[in-house]
Design a protein around this motif. Structure first.
Motif, PDB file in Angstrom:
ATOM      1  N   SER A 188     -14.607 -84.917  51.982  1.00 46.51           N
ATOM      2  CA  SER A 188     -15.352 -83.929  52.982  1.00 46.51           C
ATOM      3  C   SER A 188     -15.639 -84.579  54.506  1.00 46.51           C
ATOM      4  CB  SER A 188     -16.749 -83.375  52.266  1.00 46.51           C
ATOM      5  OG  SER A 188     -17.762 -84.428  52.257  1.00 46.51           O
ATOM      6  N   LYS A 189     -15.792 -83.597  55.338  1.00 48.48           N
ATOM      7  CA  LYS A 189     -16.044 -84.028  56.498  1.00 48.48           C
ATOM      8  C   LYS A 189     -17.328 -84.869  56.783  1.00 48.48           C
ATOM      9  CE  LYS A 189     -13.257 -81.248  59.669  1.00 48.48           C
ATOM     10  NZ  LYS A 189     -12.720 -82.025  60.545  1.00 48.48           N
ATOM     11  N   ILE A 190     -18.219 -84.503  56.207  1.00 43.84           N
ATOM     12  CA  ILE A 190     -19.536 -85.124  56.188  1.00 43.84           C
ATOM     13  C   ILE A 190     -19.534 -86.759  55.507  1.00 43.84           C
ATOM     14  CG2 ILE A 190     -20.651 -84.295  54.039  1.00 43.84           C
ATOM     15  CD1 ILE A 190     -22.659 -84.844  57.145  1.00 43.84           C
TER      16      ILE A 190
ATOM     17  N   CYS B 239     -16.815 -88.386  55.619  1.00 37.85           N
ATOM     18  CA  CYS B 239     -15.866 -89.175  56.809  1.00 37.85           C
ATOM     19  C   CYS B 239     -16.957 -89.636  57.923  1.00 37.85           C
ATOM     20  CB  CYS B 239     -14.806 -88.551  57.413  1.00 37.85           C
ATOM     21  SG  CYS B 239     -13.601 -88.224  56.055  1.00 37.85           S
ATOM     22  N   TYR B 240     -17.763 -88.754  58.380  1.00 43.41           N
ATOM     23  CA  TYR B 240     -18.688 -88.970  59.382  1.00 43.41           C
ATOM     24  C   TYR B 240     -19.575 -90.111  59.338  1.00 43.41           C
ATOM     25  CZ  TYR B 240     -17.013 -84.661  61.569  1.00 43.41           C
ATOM     26  OH  TYR B 240     -16.186 -83.760  62.287  1.00 43.41           O
TER      27      TYR B 240
ATOM     28  N   THR C 171     -19.391 -92.284  56.780  1.00 39.58           N
ATOM     29  CA  THR C 171     -18.677 -93.744  56.550  1.00 39.58           C
ATOM     30  C   THR C 171     -18.219 -94.326  57.892  1.00 39.58           C
ATOM     31  OG1 THR C 171     -17.466 -93.003  54.555  1.00 39.58           O
ATOM     32  CG2 THR C 171     -16.398 -94.585  55.697  1.00 39.58           C
ATOM     33  N   HIS C 172     -18.096 -93.391  58.920  1.00 41.49           N
ATOM     34  CA  HIS C 172     -17.648 -93.867  60.231  1.00 41.49           C
ATOM     35  C   HIS C 172     -19.111 -94.547  60.885  1.00 41.49           C
ATOM     36  CE1 HIS C 172     -15.745 -93.966  64.224  1.00 41.49           C
ATOM     37  NE2 HIS C 172     -16.633 -93.463  64.810  1.00 41.49           N
TER      38      HIS C 172
END
Length: 73
Positions: free
Chosen positions: A2-4, A6-7, A9-10
């Motif tokens: 999911s995008k959240i 990914c964010y 993790t970044h």
């Protein structure tokens, strides 16, 4: 993924890079610095408890502590 995730993790990766840059002049990694901070805050802390507090495996903590010991910490 999911995008959240990914964010997050970044953000975590960027935070780690920042901490490593800040601790590099001391000759230690960010992980080693976090161990030192916990040890100073809680003298006599066991490796087991230390590993739980910094969210690392016991074997990783043992290696990091051995490295700190070799460096004179």
């Amino acid at each position: 993924m999911s995008k959240i995730v990914c964010y997050l993790t970044h953000i975590a990766r960027c935070g780690g890079q920042y901490r490593n840059r800040r601790t590099e002049p001391l000759g230690i990694s960010a992980r080693q610095a976090s161990l030192l901070l916990e040890i100073c805050a809680t003298p006599g802390i066991s490796q087991d408890t230390l590993a739980r507090r910094v969210f690392l495996n016991k074997s990783v903590v043992a290696r990091l502590l051995a490295s700190l010991g070799e460096q004179g910490f």
